[in-house]
Structures are given as structure tokens and as C-alpha cells.
Write a protein that holds these residues in place. Structure first.
Motif, PDB file in Angstrom:
ATOM      1  N   MET A 171       9.644  -3.350  -9.871  1.00 42.87           N
ATOM      2  CA  MET A 171       8.787  -2.234  -9.464  1.00 42.87           C
ATOM      3  C   MET A 171       8.742  -2.089  -7.942  1.00 42.87           C
ATOM      4  O   MET A 171       8.654  -0.988  -7.419  1.00 42.87           O
ATOM      5  N   TYR A 172       8.774  -3.212  -7.238  1.00 47.62           N
ATOM      6  CA  TYR A 172       8.552  -3.142  -5.792  1.00 47.62           C
ATOM      7  C   TYR A 172       9.821  -3.359  -4.957  1.00 47.62           C
ATOM      8  O   TYR A 172       9.763  -3.328  -3.743  1.00 47.62           O
ATOM      9  N   LYS A 173      10.993  -3.537  -5.663  1.00 50.82           N
ATOM     10  CA  LYS A 173      12.182  -3.950  -4.889  1.00 50.82           C
ATOM     11  C   LYS A 173      12.664  -2.897  -3.887  1.00 50.82           C
ATOM     12  O   LYS A 173      13.135  -3.252  -2.817  1.00 50.82           O
ATOM     13  N   ASN A 174      12.555  -1.618  -4.227  1.00 50.23           N
ATOM     14  CA  ASN A 174      13.057  -0.606  -3.288  1.00 50.23           C
ATOM     15  C   ASN A 174      11.973  -0.030  -2.392  1.00 50.23           C
ATOM     16  O   ASN A 174      12.173   0.972  -1.728  1.00 50.23           O
ATOM     17  N   LYS A 175      10.826  -0.643  -2.403  1.00 48.40           N
ATOM     18  CA  LYS A 175       9.708  -0.062  -1.642  1.00 48.40           C
ATOM     19  C   LYS A 175       9.678  -0.589  -0.201  1.00 48.40           C
ATOM     20  O   LYS A 175      10.113  -1.674   0.051  1.00 48.40           O
ATOM     21  N   VAL A 201       4.275   0.878   1.999  1.00 44.69           N
ATOM     22  CA  VAL A 201       5.578   1.038   1.331  1.00 44.69           C
ATOM     23  C   VAL A 201       5.740   2.499   0.891  1.00 44.69           C
ATOM     24  O   VAL A 201       4.806   3.306   1.043  1.00 44.69           O
ATOM     25  N   ALA A 202       6.918   2.803   0.334  1.00 46.83           N
ATOM     26  CA  ALA A 202       7.194   4.177  -0.112  1.00 46.83           C
ATOM     27  C   ALA A 202       6.094   4.654  -1.049  1.00 46.83           C
ATOM     28  O   ALA A 202       5.593   3.886  -1.880  1.00 46.83           O
ATOM     29  N   ASP A 203       5.731   5.912  -0.911  1.00 46.77           N
ATOM     30  CA  ASP A 203       4.640   6.447  -1.723  1.00 46.77           C
ATOM     31  C   ASP A 203       5.081   6.613  -3.184  1.00 46.77           C
ATOM     32  O   ASP A 203       6.281   6.743  -3.467  1.00 46.77           O
ATOM     33  N   ARG A 204       4.102   6.617  -4.085  1.00 43.39           N
ATOM     34  CA  ARG A 204       4.345   6.906  -5.506  1.00 43.39           C
ATOM     35  C   ARG A 204       4.825   8.360  -5.611  1.00 43.39           C
ATOM     36  O   ARG A 204       4.274   9.240  -4.926  1.00 43.39           O
ATOM     37  N   LEU A 205       5.808   8.628  -6.465  1.00 44.50           N
ATOM     38  CA  LEU A 205       6.268  10.016  -6.649  1.00 44.50           C
ATOM     39  C   LEU A 205       5.124  10.854  -7.211  1.00 44.50           C
ATOM     40  O   LEU A 205       4.432  10.420  -8.133  1.00 44.50           O
ATOM     41  N   ILE A 219      -5.143 -15.504   5.390  1.00 41.19           N
ATOM     42  CA  ILE A 219      -5.502 -14.223   4.769  1.00 41.19           C
ATOM     43  C   ILE A 219      -5.958 -13.272   5.866  1.00 41.19           C
ATOM     44  O   ILE A 219      -7.011 -13.475   6.474  1.00 41.19           O
ATOM     45  N   SER A 220      -5.138 -12.244   6.118  1.00 41.88           N
ATOM     46  CA  SER A 220      -5.500 -11.276   7.154  1.00 41.88           C
ATOM     47  C   SER A 220      -4.835  -9.938   6.851  1.00 41.88           C
ATOM     48  O   SER A 220      -4.004  -9.838   5.926  1.00 41.88           O
ATOM     49  N   GLU A 221      -5.172  -8.956   7.654  1.00 45.54           N
ATOM     50  CA  GLU A 221      -4.601  -7.617   7.441  1.00 45.54           C
ATOM     51  C   GLU A 221      -3.099  -7.591   7.731  1.00 45.54           C
ATOM     52  O   GLU A 221      -2.427  -6.611   7.409  1.00 45.54           O
ATOM     53  N   ASP A 222      -2.578  -8.656   8.310  1.00 44.03           N
ATOM     54  CA  ASP A 222      -1.117  -8.729   8.529  1.00 44.03           C
ATOM     55  C   ASP A 222      -0.358  -8.701   7.202  1.00 44.03           C
ATOM     56  O   ASP A 222       0.847  -8.427   7.176  1.00 44.03           O
ATOM     57  N   LEU A 223      -1.048  -9.034   6.122  1.00 42.04           N
ATOM     58  CA  LEU A 223      -0.372  -9.028   4.808  1.00 42.04           C
ATOM     59  C   LEU A 223      -0.091  -7.610   4.317  1.00 42.04           C
ATOM     60  O   LEU A 223       0.737  -7.400   3.436  1.00 42.04           O
ATOM     61  N   ILE A 224      -0.797  -6.634   4.871  1.00 43.66           N
ATOM     62  CA  ILE A 224      -0.622  -5.244   4.400  1.00 43.66           C
ATOM     63  C   ILE A 224       0.761  -4.729   4.762  1.00 43.66           C
ATOM     64  O   ILE A 224       1.210  -4.869   5.900  1.00 43.66           O
ATOM     65  N   LYS A 225       1.439  -4.131   3.759  1.00 45.39           N
ATOM     66  CA  LYS A 225       2.719  -3.484   4.044  1.00 45.39           C
ATOM     67  C   LYS A 225       2.679  -2.070   3.462  1.00 45.39           C
ATOM     68  O   LYS A 225       2.533  -1.914   2.243  1.00 45.39           O
ATOM     69  N   VAL A 237       0.866  -1.189   0.000  1.00 44.83           N
ATOM     70  CA  VAL A 237       0.000   0.000   0.000  1.00 44.83           C
ATOM     71  C   VAL A 237       0.897   1.232   0.000  1.00 44.83           C
ATOM     72  O   VAL A 237       1.734   1.394   0.895  1.00 44.83           O
ATOM     73  N   TYR A 238       0.728   2.085  -0.998  1.00 39.02           N
ATOM     74  CA  TYR A 238       1.609   3.249  -1.120  1.00 39.02           C
ATOM     75  C   TYR A 238       1.283   4.281  -0.036  1.00 39.02           C
ATOM     76  O   TYR A 238       0.120   4.695   0.118  1.00 39.02           O
ATOM     77  N   GLY A 239       2.318   4.703   0.700  1.00 40.47           N
ATOM     78  CA  GLY A 239       2.140   5.751   1.714  1.00 40.47           C
ATOM     79  C   GLY A 239       1.132   5.329   2.777  1.00 40.47           C
ATOM     80  O   GLY A 239       1.103   4.172   3.209  1.00 40.47           O
ATOM     81  N   ASP A 240       0.258   6.273   3.153  1.00 41.36           N
ATOM     82  CA  ASP A 240      -0.704   5.963   4.227  1.00 41.36           C
ATOM     83  C   ASP A 240      -1.965   5.257   3.715  1.00 41.36           C
ATOM     84  O   ASP A 240      -2.836   4.880   4.504  1.00 41.36           O
TER      85      ASP A 240
END
Ligand SMILES: Cc1cn([C@H]2C[C@H](O)[C@@H](COP(=O)(O)OP(=O)(O)O[C@H]3O[C@H](C)C(=O)[C@H](O)[C@H]3O)O2)c(=O)[nH]c1=O
Length: 354
Positions: free
Chosen positions: A350-354, A288-292, A280-286, A217-220
Motif C-alpha cells: 500500500m505504501y511502497k510508491n508513496k 506522501v502522495a495524496d489518495r486518489l 518520538i517526534s514530528e520528524d517521523l511525519i512524512k 500523511v497523505y498530501g498536505d
């Protein structure tokens, strides 16, 4: 019988449009020009294979000779341009291809349509022709907590993707203003539904949840998008093509704004219950860095298309998301095929540096 040149219709919205139109019109010809880039997939059109009302041509909308030859062969009534590089994250990494396909491709289609439809000596356009550009609400930029995009909102794109789409829209309008070309532009909000490539939020999250993969999930996650069920969008395009006033822009929105984190949690809940899977739970949410340059909120006021053409978004989100999840659960093979090979490479990159 009406003859359409439709472009990019092996992709998500375009393939849904082919299904919609063939179901609705017994007599029609759809000539589908698609380059088959990573997002185009002939499996999206498997159901209509062999239907003589649909002709598939593999090729690039930037190819002058090819588009010329299609106009010469078919004498189209309508052009509907769905073809576009559409993913904002990809445009941030590699803007050039967006200018090529979205701007140069649109100008090529406009030029070829003008050559075929305009009598320069008589200075008249052939009767009944129309060019329809399928565009996006992102051309308007971003909203704060209040207000909606109207057709009169000034264009203020932020991403390389939305800049290329705004530029294309301006060329379409320039062909109308300069040469009197019969055109419409539709600007839609975020589409979801069957056949969407899993780089976009909803199919990406469905696929990751199913495989217990992290959910980036990007940013907040409090960015807001206005979700529109793709079949409702297809209906709007048909209505604008066949009834829209020449030279007009129509916004097509779901009137259904939701924060991204709500969408992700809904998918988790639905799949948890449906698959009876406690992994399957909300623990899967991460987070990550926001989209520029991430646009905070999009929201569309669909009053004009409702008043002028009687269109409204018929599918409430609660129904649309269930239909969508059902479709992806029923089409595991489609998802497996599409996420094999290059997709893994894309995802890691796409997601490696996030
Ligand atoms: C892929 C992804 C997205 N997001 C966020 C970013 C956005 O705020 C939202 C939706 O992203 P997505 O890339 O699916 O769509 P948009 O960037 O809003 O743009 C889409 O809708 C418009 C109308 C078009 O015109 C675009 O062509 C289409 O791609 O989820 C995440 O938080 N995580 C992710 O992994």
C-alpha cells in the motif's frame, strides 16, 4: 427477549456494539454472522466468549442458504448490517470486492429478511421487525470549508467504497419504498476507539509512532474528518434500532472536526509524553502522495438524531483519544497479533510508491 441478526461483528464497530449491547441488556440474543476476512478478528470478542447471549456464526452475508437458515432457526426481530469492506484505499485498488460484499451482501440480507417477515398474501409485515443499515457520511461526497451534511443532502459518492455504500443505501430505501419494509439507515462519521484495524488513520499512526516508523500523511494533511468515539456510535445505533422512526435516515457525527495533521501530531505528543521516548517526534511525519480522489472535508449536522431521539456524542475528542491510546498501549499483544503475517505485506504494498 429481542433477537438480533448482527453482521460483521468480529470487526471494529460491530465488536464494540456486541460489548455495548451485552453490557446494557441482560436478556438479549445476538447472532453474529461474520466471514472473518482480514479485518474480522475473534480476539475482539474474547471478553464475551462463552456468553450464551452471543452466538458466533462464521459465514458470508452473500450466502443465501446460510442466511435463510439463520432466519428459520432464530425468528429475528432485528437485522443490523455492519458487515462491509470499509477501507477506501483498498477500494481504489480493488473495487469489485466492495460491490460483492457491500451491495450484493446487503441485497441478500434484505431479500432474506423480506421472505421471513413479509406475508405476501395478506400484504403485511410482521409486527416489530426492523432492518438497520449501518452506513457512512462518505455517501454524501465532500464538503468545502462551509456547511454540513444533512439527511436530505443528495448522495454524491466519489470513491469506489463510498459508491458501494451509497448503492447499498439505495437498495435499503428501495425495499422500504417498494415493499414497505421497516428500515432505518444510520450514516456515521469517522469512528475511532478500541479494536480498530491498523489500516485506519488513528491505530496505524499509534502503531507506527510506537515503533518509530514513518508516519505517512497523505498530501498536505489538511483534509478534515469528523471524529466519533465508537461507543457513542454504538449507543446511537441502539437508539435508532429501538426508537428510530420507520423509513428514516439518521446522521451520526461527533461534531468534532479535525485536520488529519492535527490528529497525527496529537498522537505523537501523547505517546512522547506517555512513553518518555525522545525518539518520538514530528520528524517521523512524512508527507506522501495524496489518495486518489481524496475527499477534502466531511462534517455532519447531528441535529435530527438529537431532536428525535435525544442522542448526542458524549465523548469529547480530548477524552476519546486518551482512552484510545490507553487501550492500544494496554493491548500490545492484540496489535502484535494483528500486524503479523499478511499485514506487513499489505503495508509494504500500500505504501511502497508513496
Ligand atoms: C490510512 C491513512 C489515512 N490518511 C488520511 C486519509 C483520510 O483523510 C484520513 C482518515 O483515513 P481513514 O482511511 O482512516 O478513513 P476514511 O478514509 O476517512 O474513512 C473512514 O471513515 C468513514 C466514515 C468510513 O465510512 C470508512 O469506512 C472509514 O474507513 O486520514 C493519511 O493521511 N494517511 C494514512 O496512512
Amino acid at each position: 427477549m429481542k433477537k438480533y441478526l448482527i453482521t460483521g461483528c468480529a470487526g471494529f464497530i460491530g465488536s464494540n456494539f456486541v460489548h455495548y449491547m451485552l453490557k446494557k441488556y441482560p436478556e438479549i440474543l445476538l447472532v453474529n454472522l461474520d466471514k472473518l476476512t482480514y479485518a474480522g478478528n475473534l480476539e475482539n470478542l474474547k471478553d464475551v466468549e462463552g456468553d450464551p447471549r452471543h452466538v458466533f456464526v462464521q459465514g458470508d452475508i452473500c450466502d443465501k442458504e446460510l442466511v435463510e437458515s439463520l432466519f428459520a432457526k432464530y425468528d429475528f426481530d432485528y437485522v443490523i448490517n455492519f458487515a462491509a469492506e470499509s477501507h477506501v484505499d483498498r477500494s481504489i485498488k480493488n473495487p469489485e470486492i466492495f460491490v460483492q460484499s457491500n451491495v450484493m451482501g446487503t441485497v441478500n440480507l434484505l431479500q432474506r429478511a423480506k421472505e421471513a417477515w413479509y406475508d405476501a398474501e395478506a400484504k403485511t409485515w410482521k409486527e416489530g421487525k426492523k432492518y438497520l443499515q449501518v452506513s457512512t457520511d462518505e455517501v454524501y461526497g465532500a464538503l468545502g470549508a462551509e456547511g454540513f451534511f444533512m439527511e436530505t443532502t443528495p448522495l454524491c459518492p466519489h470513491s469506489p467504497y463510498s459508491s458501494s455504500k451509497a448503492s447499498a443505501d439505495m437498495f435499503v430505501m428501495a425495499f422500504h419504498d417498494t415493499y414497505g419494509m421497516p428500515i432505518n439507515i444510520t450514516r456515521c462519521s469517522n469512528n475511532y476507539g478500541p479494536y480498530q484495524f491498523p489500516e485506519k488513520l488513528i491505530p496505524l499512526m499509534i502503531n507506527n509512532v510506537k515503533h518509530h516508523k514513518q508516519l505517512p500523511v497523505y498530501g498536505d494533511g489538511m483534509q478534515i474528518r469528523d471524529w466519533l468515539y465508537v461507543e457513542d456510535h454504538c449507543k446511537a445505533i441502539d437508539m435508532v434500532c429501538n426508537g428510530g422512526k420507520i423509513g428514516e435516515v439518521y446522521n451520526v457525527g461527533g461534531h468534532n472536526e479535525r485536520p488529519n495533521i492535527f490528529i497525527v501530531k496529537t498522537i505523537i505528543e501523547q505517546l512522547h509524553d506517555r512513553l518518555k521516548d525522545d525518539g518520538i517526534s514530528e520528524d517521523l511525519i512524512k508527507h506522501v502522495a495524496d489518495r486518489l480522489g481524496h475527499d477534502r472535508r466531511y462534517g455532519i449536522d447531528p441535529t435530527k438524531i438529537k431532536n428525535d431521539l435525544g442522542w448526542y456524542p458524549e465523548t469529547p475528542f480530548e477524552k476519546g483519544i486518551v482512552l484510545t491510546i490507553d487501550w492500544y498501549l494496554d493491548h500490545e499483544e492484540w496489535m502484535e497479533h494483528i500486524t503479523s503475517g499478511n499485514y506487513q505485506k499489505y503495508y509494504e504494498e500500500m505504501y511502497k510508491n508513496k
